[in-house]
Design a protein around this motif. Structure first.
Motif, short mmCIF file in Angstrom:
data_model
loop_
_atom_site.label_atom_id
_atom_site.label_comp_id
_atom_site.label_asym_id
_atom_site.label_seq_id
_atom_site.Cartn_x
_atom_site.Cartn_y
_atom_site.Cartn_z
N LYS B 345 0.57 -1.32 0.22
CA LYS B 345 -0.26 0.07 0.03
C LYS B 345 0.79 0.98 0.10
N TRP B 347 -0.11 5.38 0.31
CA TRP B 347 -0.87 6.34 0.74
C TRP B 347 -0.97 7.74 0.81
N LYS B 363 -5.51 6.87 -2.04
CA LYS B 363 -4.75 6.02 -1.88
C LYS B 363 -4.36 5.29 -3.38
N ALA B 364 -2.75 6.23 -3.91
CA ALA B 364 -2.51 5.63 -4.97
C ALA B 364 -2.24 3.99 -5.22
N VAL B 365 -1.38 3.26 -4.77
CA VAL B 365 -1.49 2.01 -4.72
C VAL B 365 -2.35 1.45 -3.00
N ASP B 366 -3.34 0.26 -3.34
CA ASP B 366 -3.46 -0.25 -2.19
C ASP B 366 -4.01 -1.99 -2.36
N GLY B 387 -2.09 4.43 -10.48
CA GLY B 387 -0.90 4.08 -9.67
C GLY B 387 -0.97 3.67 -9.96
N THR B 390 3.08 4.67 -9.40
CA THR B 390 3.27 5.28 -7.83
C THR B 390 3.90 3.33 -7.34
N GLY B 566 -5.56 2.25 -7.91
CA GLY B 566 -4.74 1.63 -7.47
C GLY B 566 -4.97 0.31 -6.39
#
Lengths: 342, 615
Positions: B345, B347, B363-366, B387, B390, B566
């Motif tokens: 994650k 964020w 939440k760019a990568v979730d 995402g 990122t 994300g």
């Protein structure tokens, strides 16, 4: 909030600087032939016998509009306060900031500042108006004729303007226009905004403003020219300018409406910064032209170790700077919607 | 099968714009550049002409010449005529109008939309104001009336809540919405000609397909002619009636869409058509323009016969069979994963108020988990803001992840300290999107390649490093003499080669390509993609290939991860994802990609022919 913190910091720094500097104000006040008892009395009256942190506390307490004092007649007269809440002997009061009295003349510092700030204010305002009104058009003009002879001469002129010290330029101006050519220009080499004639009447002498205004405005003007030029050049190469041209808009509309509004931000920063620093009084220029203003008073006070005046003036300038910054932030938001908070 | 040019049957007075021997030159320090060199074509009423070519081919300069918007100096229209059949004024030559007269036509009878919706609207005026300005200028109506018309236009270009958008500033809108505002502005005075300069290039594919729909619809409603400029043949096939192919300031071929796509004559057109990665078949090597043609000593084009004789051949002799693919996938799956990403994650806190209280997270990568096997290429695809970048940077720890773990070769690298991190970055290298800004302009190419070697103490002396750098330059298709040159002397494709050489200098095992070919022309893109594949075979790299372009990702990757907001939407083998997408989002993504499908082109161009004849 942020501004308040900056102000507090400024007060503390100013306070400590003037307390570690050499020189004894008691000496200045009492003269040389006094006995120890008198000296101690003076020191006590000024609070100079207390430890440093207590002195600082007292100073801040004096300065703060909302403060605590012993509620008695002397204090009431000294601070001219409005009582808010009474707690035993002390009272929480509301008052205008008390900057103490000059060691030398015993006049309240705030009075000294107010008396002298008017001259400085008008001079600063005139100088910056002059600089802006000449600087921005010159900058735009130079940017439109990039790399032409005109552009190069405006640029070299502005480099001279930036690098010439104001005391040299001021002295030159006073000598040439106020003395050598005085017959043609009708200007005085020195003078102040209000002059008292032999009958004791005050006259507004606007012509005395001209030479110091130009002297003081030259530096900021040169910088405004360069900033406007480079900022305009950048904006003019942007794609939205091409869009505006593709719409069929006239050249003037594009430059004055679409380009200038985008190019103004760095110029505003410069103008406000200069205005604030000019408010502090232009020490050399004021003394060259015999102008009655804050700068001249501060210099005088420094030479006489009149700490309350120097401190008061410094804190006043810090306040001006802070308000100017707040004002500029608002101005940014008005001009550029991207700066506006959500 | 025979086709006629749409509108060709109608008589010659039907023309709207006749460009005759147009030449636009630019004076530079290196001499005169013939940006547009003797270009002639005719645009008929209601017709859409697509102009294709790579950057520097003169297609944008042609458009700007028509608007007389060439910056002068250094540019100047030196010859030719621009005959415009004005709906009110009759036949006029745009080239000889006075400045005032030309200003009157701009935005009125001829209008233009530009490539970058982000920068082509003025940031300090509201969208409504900017559209209103054009209406007031050309139609001389009151403010209220202009406002009413603007809102009507916003409604027409399908902007949500037109009244609200009216008072919004450009930065408050998305890219697609901004382009709609631009279109509304261009349409505001009912122009006869709309010039669209790469209007969809900067947009995501799904947004692109909606914008193309809108432009087609507006064209049909207003019987407007469009000059559509793009480097993407796929887009051309979706909107144009006729195609003009430009190369080095000259028109090399023009014809109907069907003619161009069915039977390209000029070798450059053939090359251009062949070098686009295809979605349906998997090629081993992408054909490039230089496979089809070269230039002789006099600068004339000569068709080459060495490699491929035709477009079909270029594809037939050169694709990977399904069995080969399956074998490779099986082999990969038996290996131990080289990179393991677990529940990652990243964020970013949104701070609000006086004390920066965290009020929420972007939440760019979730919660992303996946594995990469050695020697594999994983494609990361998704629209802007999904995402993917990122994620790539989080793996390298250029951005600190908030939660989860990353294992590289069995070692947890989520929390290692700076010394180990440097060693790690030696093994994992990244190649960025923009070759223009990822090279320091004050550093020679050689220095740029030697520097990372020096920092990581690879090889014992600078002499040895220099030798290695030259070797690398030659490996990526550059020459020894380039060693002491500066980045500005190179083209985009060459710069990206330098970036690749720089990444190779550290002998990495793992390379992350972050949109590494997105800023390049299709023909150059093909060369760089081939180079990356060739290097992979030679050094057995593992790649994570990040791109918004599904066709590029599909060409490169063994497996594809589709990302959206994300999260991972879908993950699987490239062929499976393309043939049988599971999630709605992937389906929409695949559907939005312009496909060059001859039958489809034939059908639409027949329909358009009818439509033009009837109007």
């Amino acid at each position: 909030m942020y501004g308040f913190l900056v102000l507090m910091g400024a007060v503390v720094v100013v306070f400590f600087i003037f307390n570690v500097l050499p020189g004894d104000p008691v000496n200045m006040m009492a003269g040389q032939r006094t006995d120890i008892a008198t000296r101690e009395a003076i020191a006590k009256e000024l609070g100079l016998d207390l430890p440093l942190h207590q002195q600082l506390f007292h100073y801040v307490n004096d300065l703060s509009p909302l403060s605590f004092h012993k509620d008695n007649e002397t204090n009431a007269k000294k601070y001219n306060y409005n009582k808010l809440i009474r707690m035993g002997e002390t009272a929480m009061v509301w008052k205008s900031p008390y900057l103490r009295r000059s060691f030398q003349s015993n006049k309240p510092v705030s009075e000294i500042i107010i008396e002298n700030v008017e001259g400085t204010f008008w001079l600063a305002l005139a100088a910056i108006t002059f600089a802006t009104l000449i600087g921005i058009p010159l900058g735009i003009w130079a940017s439109l004729k990039q790399n032409s002879t005109l552009d190069h001469s405006i640029l070299s002129f502005s480099v001279i303007g930036i690098s010439m010290p104001s005391f040299v330029f001021g002295a030159l101006m006073a000598m040439i226009f106020g003395d050598l050519l005085a017959d043609y220009t009708g200007l005085n080499a020195s003078g102040t905004l209000w002059e008292t004639d032999i009958f004791g009447e005050h006259h507004l002498q606007l012509k005395n403003l001209i030479l110091p205004m130009i002297t003081l405005g030259l530096g900021p003007m040169a910088i405004i020219v360069q900033l406007t030029r480079s900022s305009m050049l950048e904006v003019l190469s942007q794609e939205y300018i091409r869009t505006a041209r593709a719409k069929g808009l006239d050249g003037y509309v594009i430059i004055l409406k679409h380009a200038l509004k985008n190019a103004l931000n760095p110029v505003i920063t410069a103008v406000s910064g200069w205005l604030a620093s000019l408010m502090a009084g232009a020490f050399f220029v004021e003394s060259i032209f015999g102008w009655k203003g804050l700068g001249a008073v501060t210099i005088h006070a420094v030479m006489n170790l009149d700490f309350p005046v120097v401190m008061g003036a410094t804190i006043f300038v810090a306040t001006v700077f802070i308000f100017m910054n707040i004002f500029v932030d608002i101005l940014y938001a008005l001009i550029d919607p991207r700066v506006r908070l959500k | 099968m025979s086709t006629t040019t749409p509108g060709a049957t109608s008589n010659d007075l039907d023309f709207l714009l006749k460009v005759d021997h147009l030449s636009t030159y630019f004076k530079t320090e290196a001499g005169i550049v013939k940006a547009v060199d003797d270009v002639s074509f005719t645009l008929r009423k209601g017709e859409t002409i697509g102009i294709v070519g790579e950057s520097g081919s003169g297609k944008s300069v042609t458009a700007l010449s028509l608007m007389r918007l060439i910056p002068n100096p250094p540019g100047n229209i030196v010859g030719g005529s621009l005959i415009f059949n004005h709906p009110e004024k009759g036949i006029i030559d745009l080239r000889h109008l006075s400045t005032k007269e030309m200003q009157f036509e701009r935005g009125n009878s001829i209008s233009m939309i530009f490539q970058e919706p982000m920068t082509s609207l003025n940031p300090v005026f509201t969208c409504g104001d900017q559209v209103m300005e054009t209406i007031i200028l050309h139609q001389k109506v009151s403010k209220q009336e202009a406002r009413r018309r603007t809102i009507e236009l916003f409604d027409k270009v399908e902007l949500p809540q037109p009244e609200v958008i009216f008072s919004k500033y450009p930065h408050q809108l998305s890219g697609g919405q901004k382009q709609r505002v631009m279109i509304a502005m261009a349409m505001s005075c009912n122009p006869s000609i709309l010039i669209a300069d790469e209007p969809t290039t900067a947009l995501d594919v799904t947004v692109q397909s909606r914008i193309l729909d809108l432009m087609r619809q507006l064209r049909d409603e207003n019987n407007m002619s469009i000059l559509f400029i793009t480097h993407d043949l796929g887009v051309i096939s979706e909107i144009a009636d006729r195609v003009i192919v430009m190369y080095h300031g000259k028109i090399v071929e023009q014809g109907t869409v069907f003619e161009i796509f069915n039977n390209p004559k000029h070798p450059y057109t053939k090359g251009l058509l062949a070098c686009r990665p295809k979605l349906d078949i998997r090629l081993k090597v992408l054909p490039v323009v230089s496979d089809f043609m070269e230039r002789d000593m006099d600068g004339n084009f000569v068709e080459k016969n060495s490699k491929f004789n035709s477009l079909g051949q270029a594809i037939l002799f050169n694709y990977i069979t399904e069995d080969d693919l399956e074998d490779r996938n099986k082999k990969l799956a038996q290996l131990e994963p080289q990179l393991r990403v677990k529940n990652l994650k990243t964020w970013f806190p949104i701070k609000k108020g006086l004390f920066g209280k965290v009020s929420g997270h972007v939440k760019a990568v979730d919660d992303v988990s996946f594995e990469v096997y050695p020697g594999e290429t994983i494609g990361l695809v998704g629209e802007s803001g999904c995402g993917k970048t990122t994620l790539g940077r989080s793996i390298l720890r250029l951005i600190e992840p908030s939660e989860g773990s990353i294992e590289f070769e069995g070692k947890d690298i989520t929390h290692i300290k700076s010394d180990d991190l440097r060693k790690l970055r030696k093994d994992i290298q990244i190649i960025f999107q923009d070759p223009y800004s990822s090279l320091n302009p004050k550093m020679t190419i050689g220095e740029a390649i030697i520097e990372p070697m020096r920092v990581n103490r690879i090889l014992e002396s600078d002499y040895a490093r220099k030798k290695k750098a030259i070797e690398l330059l030659e490996k990526v298709g550059l020459k020894k003499i380039h060693f002491n040159r500066y980045p500005h002397e190179f083209s985009g494709g060459q710069r990206q080669r330098v970036c690749i050489a720089r990444a190779l200098a550290l002998n990495p095992k793992f390379i992350i390509c972050d949109e590494s070919v997105s800023a390049l022309d299709v023909s150059v893109q093909a060369q760089v993609l081939n180079l990356l594949n060739q290097l992979k075979e030679e050094f057995n790299f593992t790649y994570i290939f990040i791109s918004h372009d599904l066709s590029v990702v599909k060409f490169m990757s063994d497996r594809i991860i589709v990302m959206n907001k994300g999260k991972i939407e879908e993950m699987g083998f490239s062929e499976d994802i393309y043939r049988d997408p599971k999630s709605e989002y992937t389906k929409r993504l695949i559907h939005s990609i312009p496909k060059v499908d001859l039958e489809n082109i034939l059908r639409t161009s027949k329909a358009r022919q009818l439509q033009l004849r009837n109007s």
